[in-house]
Design an enzyme around this catalytic site. Structure first.
Site, short mmCIF file in Angstrom:
data_model
loop_
_atom_site.label_atom_id
_atom_site.label_comp_id
_atom_site.label_asym_id
_atom_site.label_seq_id
_atom_site.Cartn_x
_atom_site.Cartn_y
_atom_site.Cartn_z
CE1 TYR A 153 2.74 5.42 1.95
CE2 TYR A 153 4.21 6.48 0.38
CZ TYR A 153 3.57 5.35 0.85
OH TYR A 153 3.76 4.16 0.21
CE1 TYR A 209 3.74 2.15 3.45
CE2 TYR A 209 3.02 0.40 4.91
CZ TYR A 209 2.84 1.16 3.79
OH TYR A 209 1.75 0.95 2.98
CG ASP A 218 -0.14 1.40 -3.14
OD1 ASP A 218 -0.09 0.65 -2.16
OD2 ASP A 218 0.40 2.52 -3.18
CG HIS A 234 0.78 -4.23 -2.02
ND1 HIS A 234 -0.54 -3.94 -1.71
CD2 HIS A 234 1.36 -3.02 -2.30
CE1 HIS A 234 -0.75 -2.64 -1.80
NE2 HIS A 234 0.38 -2.06 -2.17
#
Length: 344
Positions: free
Chosen positions: A262, A146, A101, A322
Site C-alpha cells: 500500500y 481502504y 493481487d 478476488h
C-alpha cells in the site's frame, strides 16, 4: 500438501521462506495481501502433479520470511530482486510467474526487466497496471477507500513513496498530494488493526475482499468495523485455513504488509519500454471487487491492456471473487496447467 518442502533462500541478507514441490519446468507463485505462500496450496499440488516444479515464497516481511531492517523503506523493486535471488539460488534459468493481487506487480516488473528469464506470466485478480504517481489518482477515490486508509503511515507519509513522488511530479501535483494526504490520519491502519488479534484481522479482510463492491468506509468508521463479527467465513475458506494464516501473521505482524503493497504503490517500474514480451494469461472473477476500481473493467474488456501486454489472453470466471484460486481451485488449476503446457 504433506509433500511440500520448506526451504530458505538468502536474498541480500534476508532469509526468505520458500515452499517447493515437484520437478520439471519451474513455476513461481507470488502471493498478495492478506495472503502467504499457503494461498497457493491448491495450485502447487496440481502443478507439481502435472509435471512442473511449483515454488511459492513468502514475500519479505510476510509469513516465515525475515523482516527487512527498515520495513518503511521496502519497495516493489526489492520483491523483484528477491525473485531474482530465488531463481539464482535454485539455478533456475527460466520460469513461469504467477501473481495474485499485488503479486502481479513484481511478476510483470520482473518480466519487463528480465524477459529472457520468463516463460510466461499468469495473473489473477489484477491485470498489468501502469505504476507511478500519475497512475493512482487519489483525488478520484472516495476518502474511505481502504487503500487510502492503509497508505497513511504513522510517519505521516510513506518514506519511499514521498521521495519518489517529489522527484517526479510538478508543483501542482505536489500540492494536491499534500492536501490529500493531510486529510488522512497518520497511523490509522495501525490503530485499526491493533484493536484485534491477527486472526480477526485476516478473517475480516478475507470476508471484505470476497465481496463484489469496493471496500469504502464511512468517515467515522474503520475498515475493520465494516465486517459484522457474526459474518461467517466464505464457504471455501475453512477455520483450519484461517488458523494457518493467523499463525504466520502473528509472527510477521502487519508492518511490512502495510508498506508493501500500500505505501509503496506510487513506485514506478523504472524502465523505458512498458511492453511485456512474453505470453500472458489474466484470470478474473466477474464478482471481483477490483473490476469496480477506476475503469479497470473497461481497461480489460476494451483491449487497452494489450497495449502493454500484446500476447495476453483473458478469461472471466462468472462466479469468481478476488480469491478465485482458493474459491474455485479445480477450474483455476485447469486454466493454469493448460497455459503452462501450451508455452512449455
Amino acid at each position: 500438501m504433506e509433500n511440500i518442502q520448506h526451504k530458505y533462500v538468502d536474498a541480500r541478507g534476508l532469509k526468505l521462506h520458500v515452499a517447493d514441490i515437484g520437478t520439471g519446468p519451474a513455476v513461481v507463485f507470488l502471493h498478495g495481501f492478506p495472503e502467504i505462500w499457503y494461498s497457493w496450496r491448491h495450485q502447487m499440488v496440481a502443478v507439481a502433479g502435472a509435471g512442473f516444479r511449483a515454488i511459492a515464497p513468502d514475500c519479505r516481511g510476510y509469513g516465515l520470511s525475515d523482516q527487512p531492517p527498515e520495513p518503511e523503506k521496502a519497495t516493489f523493486r526489492d520483491l523483484v530482486d528477491d525473485l531474482l535471488a530465488i531463481l539464482d539460488s535454485f539455478a533456475i534459468p527460466k520460469a513461469f510467474l504467477i501473481g495474485k493481487d499485488f503479486g502481479v506487480r513484481p511478476a510483470y516488473h520482473f518480466a519487463l526487466l528480465y524477459p529472457e528469464r520468463v516463460s510466461g506470466v499468469i495473473t489473477l485478480g489484477v491485470p498489468f497496471l501502469l505504476a507511478g504517481p500519475e497512475a493512482f489518482p487519489r483525488e478520484l477515490l472516495p476518502k474511505g477507500f481502504y487503500m487510502l486508509r492503509w497508505q497513511a503511515s504513522s510517519s505521516i507519509f510513506p518514506v519511499f513513496e514521498t521521495e519518489i513522488f517529489f522527484q517526479n511530479s510538478d508543483l501542482s501535483s505536489q500540492l494536491d498530494y499534500l492536501a490529500h494526504n493531510l486529510l488522512q490520519e497518520p497511523g490509522r491502519a495501525e490503530k485499526d488493526f491493533g484493536r484485534f488479534d491477527a486472526k480477526t484481522v485476516v478473517k475480516n479482510i478475507y470476508i471484505l475482499f470476497s465481496g463484489s463492491e469496493l471496500p469504502v468506509a464511512r468517515e467515522d468508521q474503520e475498515i475493520m468495523d465494516m465486517v459484522d463479527p457474526s459474518t461467517p467465513l466464505p464457504p471455501w475458506f475453512s477455520e483450519e485455513d484461517l488458523e494457518n494464516y493467523a499463525a504466520l501473521y502473528e509472527k510477521s505482524g502487519f508492518r511490512t504488509p502495510l508498506q508493501l503493497p500500500y505505501r509503496a504503490w506510487q513506485e514506478d517500474y523504472g524502465v523505458s519500454e512498458l511492453k511485456v514480451k512474453v505470453p500472458a494469461l489474466l484470470i478474473m472473477g466477474e464478482k471481483d471487487y477490483v473490476l469496480k476500481f477506476l475503469g479497470i473493467a473497461e481497461y480489460i474488456t476494451s483491449g487497452k491492456v494489450k497495449e502493454y501486454v500484446p500476447d495476453l489472453e483473458t478469461i472471466f470466471m462468472p462466479e469468481g471473487t478476488h480469491f478465485v484460486q482458493e474459491q474455485l481451485p479445480d477450474q483455476v488449476n485447469q486454466l493454469i496447467i493448460s497455459f503452462l503446457n501450451k508455452h512449455t
